[in-house]
Scaffold this motif. Structure first.
Motif, PDB file in Angstrom:
ATOM      1  N   HIS A  18      -6.319  16.645  -0.571  1.00  0.00           N
ATOM      2  CA  HIS A  18      -6.428  15.492  -1.469  1.00  0.00           C
ATOM      3  C   HIS A  18      -5.588  15.798  -2.706  1.00  0.00           C
ATOM      4  CE1 HIS A  18      -8.266  12.658  -4.345  1.00  0.00           C
ATOM      5  NE2 HIS A  18      -8.229  11.887  -3.273  1.00  0.00           N
ATOM      6  N   ALA A  57      -5.216   6.793   2.076  1.00  0.00           N
ATOM      7  CA  ALA A  57      -6.196   7.865   2.275  1.00  0.00           C
ATOM      8  C   ALA A  57      -6.411   8.632   0.977  1.00  0.00           C
ATOM      9  CB  ALA A  57      -5.733   8.809   3.382  1.00  0.00           C
ATOM     10  N   TYR A  58      -5.343   8.882   0.244  1.00  0.00           N
ATOM     11  CA  TYR A  58      -5.461   9.586  -1.031  1.00  0.00           C
ATOM     12  C   TYR A  58      -6.188   8.724  -2.072  1.00  0.00           C
ATOM     13  CZ  TYR A  58      -4.366  11.523  -5.554  1.00  0.00           C
ATOM     14  OH  TYR A  58      -4.474  12.006  -6.828  1.00  0.00           O
ATOM     15  N   THR A  61     -10.237   7.893  -0.970  1.00  0.00           N
ATOM     16  CA  THR A  61     -11.173   8.950  -0.583  1.00  0.00           C
ATOM     17  C   THR A  61     -11.094  10.083  -1.592  1.00  0.00           C
ATOM     18  OG1 THR A  61      -9.623  10.232   0.779  1.00  0.00           O
ATOM     19  CG2 THR A  61     -10.796   8.420   1.868  1.00  0.00           C
ATOM     20  N   SER A  65      -7.058  14.563   4.302  1.00  0.00           N
ATOM     21  CA  SER A  65      -6.730  13.634   5.383  1.00  0.00           C
ATOM     22  C   SER A  65      -5.921  14.408   6.420  1.00  0.00           C
ATOM     23  CB  SER A  65      -5.943  12.424   4.866  1.00  0.00           C
ATOM     24  OG  SER A  65      -4.751  12.823   4.237  1.00  0.00           O
ATOM     25  N   ASP A  83      -9.012   9.825   7.572  1.00  0.00           N
ATOM     26  CA  ASP A  83      -9.555  10.161   6.252  1.00  0.00           C
ATOM     27  C   ASP A  83     -11.072  10.082   6.317  1.00  0.00           C
ATOM     28  OD1 ASP A  83     -10.587   7.532   5.340  1.00  0.00           O
ATOM     29  OD2 ASP A  83      -8.490   6.969   5.103  1.00  0.00           O
TER      30      ASP A  83
END
Length: 148
Positions: A18, A57-58, A61, A65, A83
């Motif tokens: 992340h 995804a970053y 969440t 991922s 993710d």
């Protein structure tokens, strides 16, 4: 008559932390893999769409991922991004009528999933429960381009 042999299937997997730099790492990995396999003709689209999924995804969440790039036996390229968030957004939820609206012209974001809808040949997603494929819970979104 000419016989065409489909390309040999191959796959790459990458675990991404992340970290905002993960998007760049994903783009570079996709570009290098496609260049190495002579698939430069699809590299721009695959790199763009991969970047959009990894960015989401970053942004949405708090955990890592994963990226998987696969060349299938018929020449299609499939990209999957896992993710830790279980929500599956449109257009990945399964219904082709479930489309992403156009973002306002002055919006600074909100175009990524629309790009997938416009440029990928197919796409989908599913929620993952438990520890499937070593990923833990969350979701997997995928898209495909190319093929015969």
């Amino acid at each position: 008559m000419v016989t065409v042999v489909p390309p040999r299937p191959w796959a790459y997997a990458l675990r991404l932390p992340h970290d905002p730099r993960a998007v760049r790492v994903a783009r570079m990995t996709v570009r290098a893999a496609l260049d190495g396999h002579g698939a430069q003709d699809t590299a721009d689209v695959v790199e763009l769409l991969t970047s959009e999924l990894v960015t989401n995804a970053y942004l949405h969440t708090k955990g890592p991922s994963s990226l998987r790039l696969t060349c299938l036996s018929d020449g299609r390229l499939r990209v999957g991004v896992w993710d830790s968030h279980p929500y599956i957004p449109a257009p990945f939820s399964g219904s082709r009528e479930d489309s992403v609206p156009l973002a306002p012209a002055d919006a600074g974001s909100g175009r990524g999933l629309r790009l997938v809808q416009e440029y990928a040949d197919s796409w989908g997603g599913w929620a993952i429960g438990g520890s499937v494929l070593g990923c833990g819970a969350g979701k997997l979104l995928w898209f495909e381009v190319g093929g015969r």
